[in-house]
Structure formats: C-alpha cells, structure tokens
Design an enzyme around this catalytic site. Structure first.
Site, PDB file in Angstrom:
ATOM      1  CB  CYS A 130      -0.940  -0.002   1.204  1.00  0.00           C
ATOM      2  SG  CYS A 130      -0.154  -0.476   2.757  1.00  0.00           S
ATOM      3  CG  HIS A 254      -1.054   4.182   4.350  1.00  0.00           C
ATOM      4  ND1 HIS A 254      -1.691   3.828   5.514  1.00  0.00           N
ATOM      5  CD2 HIS A 254      -0.569   3.024   3.827  1.00  0.00           C
ATOM      6  CE1 HIS A 254      -1.600   2.509   5.677  1.00  0.00           C
ATOM      7  NE2 HIS A 254      -0.932   1.997   4.676  1.00  0.00           N
TER       8      HIS A 254
END
Lengths: 360, 360
Positions: A130, A254
């Site tokens: 990710c 994130h």
C-alpha cells in the site's frame, strides 16, 4: 459477445477482502459470478454481491476449477499455498500479499505506472505494498519528465493496513483513554505494531516507528518493501530509496512525506502540471487557501492526492511533497481490481500453460 | 549566602505555563518567590507553587519591579509588548515564543548545545521552537564528531504544541468519532491546524501537514523555524535544513523522522555512543528487542529519546533516526527553566544597563 468471468475473492471476510467485493460491484469487468473464499472458520458466512447472497467457502487446493480471476488477500501464507493451485486450474491470480512480489516471474503492477508489465505474466500478478503504490502514482509523472535519482520517505500509516483486528484494537484503546482516563502508556496492546512480533505497543495517542518486523539491516520489512518494490515497478535499480515507516492513530488512508531528487531540474509548476495530468493522481495544492491532501478526505476515494509540493531550500534538484491515499482502496482492493480490469482490457485473462510456481 | 530570586511566569494559566510552574517546583534555582501573570481574564485565579496559593496577576508594563527572572509563554504579542519592560525593570527574560528568536541581540539557547551563547545576553534569551529543540539535542553530539551537512526532517507533532484549546478540541473530536460515530471528515474544528488561520480542519484520525501559517515560499512558519533556528543554534548557516511539519492525533510528545548527511563518514556505533554520552539525550535503540522511542513513553520526561539509527541505504554519509521528546517539557517549559538554571550557574542573572529592545 465477450466472455464473462467467474471471479474469486480469497480472504473475502478481511478488511481488504470486503473492499475488493465493493470494488468488483462497481467494476467495468464483465462478471458472470463472484465466489468468496476464506478460512474454514469463516466458511458458511453469507456476504452480498450486488444485493445477492453469497456463501463464503473454505479455500482448498480444489477451490479454483472454473475460476477465471482470483483476487488473493488472505495473508502471504495463503497465497504461497493456494495461488499456484489457482493458476494450475486455469485462473489468473492477482495477489495482494507480499509473497510473490519480488519473484522475477511475477509482474508487480500499479496500472497507471507499468501496465505493460502485465503482458509477460505467468498466471500470478502481484499488487504492491500500500505505501509503495501511492508513492508510485505521485512520482511516476515526475520520473517520466525529469528522471528520479533518489527518494527519502517518512510515512504516516493508518492502522487498517494491519487488518480488521488492528482497527478494533485502536478503537478500543482510544476509548479507554478518552472515556476511562487510562494513561496512553498503560493501555494494553495485542496486535500492533506487528501481529507476528514479540512485543505489542499502544497506538492510541502514539506514533510507532515499526510496521512489520525488522530485517537484519535495522530497517523493517515495510521499509524494505518500499525500497525494493519501487525499483521493480519503475524498472530502475539505480533509484535510491530509503524509508521510515510509522503507524499513527488514523483508521483509513496513509499519508507520506516524500523527498525526491530528480535527474534534471524540475520546475515546480511543471511538476504540478505533470501530476495533474497523470491518471489516478489528484493535485491538491494551494497553501494560500490551506489546500493540501488529508487522510480524512482521501478515505473512500480511489485516487492518490498530492500537495505541499515545494523546492528543497538548498538542493537544486530536491522536491518535497505530501502524498495521501486510501490504503484499503488504491493501496490494496482497488489496485487489485484495477489490475484485473487491465488484464481484461489487454486480453490477458487466460490460463497459463507452463506452471512456474511450486505446488506445495 | 547566594542570592535568591523572584521568578515570574507570564502566561501561567496556559499549557506551557502550568508546566513551567511544575519545573520551577523541582528546580535547582534558589527561588525566594514565584509570581504568576496572565491576561486580565485569568487574573484572580489561584494556582499553587509547592503547596502555596498564588493569585494570578494581570500582566502590565509595571508588573516587573523586583523580578529577577521572567519566563514568558503567553504568545508572541505578549512577549513583544512586555518583555522589554521586564528587562527595563531589571529582570532577565527567558522567552518561549518565536518573537525574539531570530533577533541578533538575543541568544537562542538549548543549554546542552550552546549554553555559551548566554554569556552575551542583553536581558532576553529565547527558547527555541519545540520541534527544533529536540532535534538539536539529538544532532549536536553527531555534529561535534562528524560535522553536519544537511537535515531533512518530517515531524509527527502533538496537539499540545498548539495550546490548551487544541488539546480540548482534539479530545472532543475523538469522542465524537468513537462514541457518536461521526465520520472523521464531518467533525467540526475551530482551532487546528493554526488558531490564527482562515480554515480549520479535524485532527481526529487525521494528519495535518500544516503547523502555524504558510510563508511566501510555501513552507509553513513552523518549518522555517526549524531551518532558521537550527542554523542560529549551531552557529553555522551552511547547514541545509528542510522540514515538513505535520500534526497528528497525539496529545503529548513530538516525534521526528530525521535524515542527516554528515561531513565525515559516521559509523553507526560511534553515532550511538555519542548520543548516549550527550547530556539530555537517551539512546533507545535495539530493533532485535523492538526498542525505539515512543511518544507515550517520552511524555512527562525531560530527556530527548533517540532510536531507529541506521545508515541510509545508498548515501555513504546519510543517517536516519527517530527522535522523540515531551514538547511541553524539553520543548518548552523545561528548556526555559533549564536556561534560567544555567544563567544562575554562570552568574548571568543580572539587570541589563543598555536596553536593546523597543518599549512599545
């Protein structure tokens, strides 16, 4: 009429698996049937796809007959064991775990960046980590125009990257602090920073500079993933990448503070224009109006948001930026489904003759 | 018998002011009396010093007669207006705001790093920005042995750096999300990221890449403080410093991901030994035991904790590390009281003859 696919989701009951089902519901992929797999513990559970009930099945070596595309997100061990059987049965596997990422027979793909790598697939395509994916979307438009010499990245990663149990742990810890007045350092933890590691630390009102376990060079696996996967995706081992990966008390999306040095001097207005024009990237950058990417705004979206783009104060070819994306969507479920869509568009959903992966 | 001091705390009711009183309670400074000042709104409030009630007084131009040491932490405007009057009345001012920091007549001091700069004081000594102070404690031992070429820092800053109202706002927001199921992006904010700026954003489950307001070069003032203050404290304008300052949902203690390039190659074991030996710095660095600094552990302590020290994967003179300290203690209240103690030890608590600061 073009073929319609039978699509399997392996790890369907997890944090990423449930997002994969959502992404398939709105996918352009022609889908005949969706089948859902998990461990025997979750087998029998009923989930829905486009309003239709689907019973979760146990994943076995014989699960994959008749399946065209299998999306795996049930942990590296499950992929290592079952993905080769899926390929043997004629499926194309899109694997969201780290298990096959650095295998030279496996393309590691962010579709906006290196879709061409799919052409040489051998039945398994890996979805990158990710934290790597969103950085690639932000940096590829810059690399294309100005080259890329080095990357120094510090991450601000959401707990959902560590799975549904880490989300539950975070919420429980935060409630203990704000509702029960427990001192943050006295909160008990069982999962974070890494489920498989020896010690566990609170994430509530904390920042943990450990994601995944440590490697021998004192970097974590998460940090080394960013280094190694970047070189593979950008097909350039000379790009220097050092990462510091940090978990913070955010549930979704994130954020990354990224410093790069380009090969050619890159004027900031041209960098912004390149990012704006790049598929999957959204420029959010106007300091005069306090416009910059934020985790709470990126959550639920498929794009990667880029802002705070500015010259280093000293290095002529140095640029700083702030990169935010939903780690469960572009960072996992959406990138995986997008790979499947791209395989379809390129006519690459097909059985593999010569099995390159060991059946265990 | 040596002189005992009358010590004033200006901004006594704030987040830093209350910590200053605590630090004075355990200080080695010979204290005859403590006087507490704030705005007229807080005047009359009763606080305690070593169990003794002290009534908060309004800060005025005439407040400082008889005061030997005045610790200011009531905002830049209050320092600009009243600190010169305190000096004129014969006090030495330790100012925790940014107002005088870059004034060439004002030493900017982290006692472990540049106590010698106190010798030339003109009545006002500035305490650096919280995010700068802890970075200086971590880097000075390295600079002394190996020199320092450049710094790239990304911060993970606690909300208490924005004051008591920001703490209350954060707790309120987090409760709305975890108890009332409000979506984090829909939470209302009035203070953060910067009280004086136009727009306000939620910090609950978010990371805000803005601390203080933006300057013309698209860096924030907080980021430029780290750049400019580092050069002044280390007395070397050639050190390249670029910062990305980010607020995260932590109440106490700032964390920093710091990348440096030294002038000479610095072996990691020697870097660790230098940090271990440096006053005010604590090495917490053992990846095999998951030992690294954490905000929840640093809160309430005066030291700066340093860990995750490792070589850059490519740059021979590049080193990464993780630096954590309590932003209200070493980042503000303790560093200010420590400056006062150092002034006392060096015999520098004295009236200034030639007033260098404008009375407004």
């Amino acid at each position: 009429m073009s073929k319609e696919y039978v699509v399997a989701v392996v790890g369907a009951t997890g944090a990423v698996g449930s997002r994969m089902i959502e992404m398939l519901e709105s996918s352009t992929l022609p889908i005949k049937q969706v089948r859902l797999f998990a461990t025997i513990r979750s087998a029998g559970k009923v989930l829905t796809f486009k309003g239709q009930d689907i019973t979760v099945e146990e994943t076995t070596e014989n699960s994959f007959e008749g399946i065209d595309i299998a999306l795996f997100s049930a942990g590296g061990g499950v992929s290592a064991k079952f993905a080769p059987y899926a390929v043997k049965a004629g499926a194309v596997v899109v694997d969201n775990t780290s298990n096959f990422r650095m295998n030279p027979d496996v393309p590691l793909v962010v579709p906006e960046v290196n879709a061409h790598a799919l052409d040489a697939h051998n039945g398994i395509i890996a979805c990158p980590n990710c934290s790597t994916i969103q950085m690639m979307v932000a940096l590829e438009p810059i690399r294309q125009q100005f080259g890329l010499e080095r990357i120094i990245v510090s991450t601000y990663q959401a707990v959902s990257g560590a799975g549904a149990k880490a989300i539950a742990e975070t919420e429980r810890e935060i409630k203990e602090v704000v509702n029960d007045q427990v001192d943050p350092k006295d909160v008990k933890a069982d999962i974070l920073p890494a489920g498989g590691d020896k010690k566990h630390y609170p994430i509530a009102f904390n920042a943990l500079p450990q994601i995944d376990v440590f490697t021998d060079n004192d970097y974590t696996y998460e940090e080394m993933k960013m280094t190694n996967e970047t070189k593979k995706i950008m097909e350039d081992d000379s790009i220097a990448v050092s990462a510091t990966c940090v978990r913070i008390p955010v549930i979704l999306a994130h954020s990354e503070s990224v410093y790069i040095e380009t090969k050619e001097v890159a004027p900031i207005d041209q960098v912004k224009a390149a990012i704006s024009a790049f598929p999957g990237a959204v420029l959010e950058d106007d300091p005069s109006q306090q416009i910059y990417p934020q985790a709470v705004n990126a959550a639920g979206h498929r794009e990667t948001f880029v802002g705070r783009i500015r010259k280093d104060l000293d290095a002529e070819k140095g640029i700083h930026m702030w990169v935010v994306s939903d780690n469960l969507l572009k960072g996992a479920a959406w990138n995986s489904v997008q790979i499947a869509e791209t395989l379809h568009e390129r006519g690459l959903v097909r059985a593999t003759e010569d099995l390159k992966f060991e059946l265990k």
